[in-house]
Design a protein around this motif. Structure first.
Motif, PDB file in Angstrom:
ATOM      1  N   GLY A 133      40.483  59.231  69.079  1.00  0.00           N
ATOM      2  CA  GLY A 133      39.627  59.355  70.247  1.00  0.00           C
ATOM      3  C   GLY A 133      38.176  59.263  69.826  1.00  0.00           C
ATOM      4  O   GLY A 133      37.848  59.262  68.641  1.00  0.00           O
ATOM      5  N   GLU A 134      37.314  59.170  70.772  1.00  0.00           N
ATOM      6  CA  GLU A 134      35.887  59.037  70.488  1.00  0.00           C
ATOM      7  C   GLU A 134      35.142  60.336  70.749  1.00  0.00           C
ATOM      8  O   GLU A 134      33.940  60.334  70.905  1.00  0.00           O
ATOM      9  N   GLY A 135      35.853  61.456  70.824  1.00  0.00           N
ATOM     10  CA  GLY A 135      35.189  62.741  71.022  1.00  0.00           C
ATOM     11  C   GLY A 135      35.350  63.267  72.432  1.00  0.00           C
ATOM     12  O   GLY A 135      35.826  62.584  73.336  1.00  0.00           O
TER      13      GLY A 135
ATOM     14  N   SER B   9      34.650  61.495  76.023  1.00  0.00           N
ATOM     15  CA  SER B   9      34.624  60.041  75.872  1.00  0.00           C
ATOM     16  C   SER B   9      35.829  59.431  76.578  1.00  0.00           C
ATOM     17  O   SER B   9      36.906  60.017  76.611  1.00  0.00           O
ATOM     18  N   ASN B  10      35.620  58.258  77.135  1.00  0.00           N
ATOM     19  CA  ASN B  10      36.722  57.573  77.800  1.00  0.00           C
ATOM     20  C   ASN B  10      37.245  56.407  76.953  1.00  0.00           C
ATOM     21  O   ASN B  10      37.958  55.559  77.445  1.00  0.00           O
ATOM     22  N   MET B  11      36.873  56.406  75.653  1.00  0.00           N
ATOM     23  CA  MET B  11      37.293  55.325  74.760  1.00  0.00           C
ATOM     24  C   MET B  11      38.320  55.833  73.750  1.00  0.00           C
ATOM     25  O   MET B  11      38.286  56.990  73.357  1.00  0.00           O
TER      26      MET B  11
ATOM     27  N   THR C 141      40.277  54.331  70.052  1.00  0.00           N
ATOM     28  CA  THR C 141      40.261  53.284  69.037  1.00  0.00           C
ATOM     29  C   THR C 141      41.632  53.186  68.388  1.00  0.00           C
ATOM     30  O   THR C 141      42.211  54.198  67.984  1.00  0.00           O
TER      31      THR C 141
ATOM     32  N   LYS D  37      38.866  48.883  70.486  1.00  0.00           N
ATOM     33  CA  LYS D  37      38.414  49.995  71.323  1.00  0.00           C
ATOM     34  C   LYS D  37      38.673  49.622  72.778  1.00  0.00           C
ATOM     35  O   LYS D  37      38.325  48.540  73.230  1.00  0.00           O
TER      36      LYS D  37
ATOM     37  N   LYS E 114      40.564  54.829  77.718  1.00  0.00           N
ATOM     38  CA  LYS E 114      41.752  55.714  77.643  1.00  0.00           C
ATOM     39  C   LYS E 114      42.597  55.529  78.875  1.00  0.00           C
ATOM     40  O   LYS E 114      42.172  55.185  79.924  1.00  0.00           O
TER      41      LYS E 114
END
Length: 144
Positions: free
Chosen positions: A57-59, A62-64, A66, A141, A144
Motif C-alpha cells: 500500500g502507499e500509506g 492513500s488510494n494507491m 503497488t 501502481k 485500490k
C-alpha cells in the motif's frame, strides 16, 4: 486481476509480436506463473513469465496500491560464434534485446493495464546454454 491484464497487453502488442517474429522466429508464449519443478519445454520458447507478485500500500489514506512483479523473458538459442578471439553465445544477446522489447511493450500499454508502470533498470540474466533467461522487476501502481 493485474497479471491477466499484463498478459493480455503483451499478447496484443503488435510491435512486440513483429520484433519476436523477426528476431526469434516466432511469437512468444506468455505464462502467468511457472512450475519450477516442471519447467517449460523447449518448444514453448520464446516465453514471457509473470511470476510471483508483491503487493504494498502507499500509506494511510492513500488510494494507491503497488504490485511488484518479476517479468522473465526466456529464449532457446544454440548459436555460438567465434571471431577474432571473441566467443559469443548469441542467446545472451537475444534474451537481453527481448527483455528490452518486453519492457517497452509494458510501458506502451499503461492504459490497457490500467496502471502506472515503472521498470526497474536492474535486470538479471541466467545462462544455461542453450537456455537464456533475463528477469526484471516491474512496478504497477493502480487505484485500490
Amino acid at each position: 486481476m493485474i497479471l491477466e491484464k499484463i498478459a493480455e497487453a503483451l499478447r496484443d502488442d503488435s510491435i512486440l509480436d513483429a520484433w519476436c517474429a523477426s528476431n526469434l522466429g516466432t511469437l512468444p508464449n506468455i505464462l502467468i506463473g511457472i512450475d519450477e519443478l516442471n519447467p517449460p519445454d523447449r518448444s514453448e520458447y520464446p516465453l514471457i513469465a509473470l511470476s510471483d507478485i508483491e503487493t504494498s500500500g502507499e500509506g494511510m489514506g492513500s488510494n494507491m496500491i503497488t504490485y511488484t512483479i518479476p517479468v522473465s523473458c526466456g529464449v532457446m538459442c544454440d548459436e555460438i560464434t567465434v571471431s577474432d578471439r571473441v566467443k559469443t553465445f548469441r542467446g545472451l544477446i537475444l534474451v537481453e534485446e527481448f527483455r528490452l522489447q518486453v519492457a517497452e511493450a509494458l510501458l506502451r500499454n499503461v492504459k490497457k493495464i490500467q496502471a502506472i508502470t515503472t521498470i526497474d533498470a536492474n535486470a538479471m540474466s541466467i545462462t544455461a546454454h542453450p537456455l537464456y533467461v533475463s528477469t526484471m522487476a516491474a512496478d504497477f501502481k493502480t487505484l485500490k
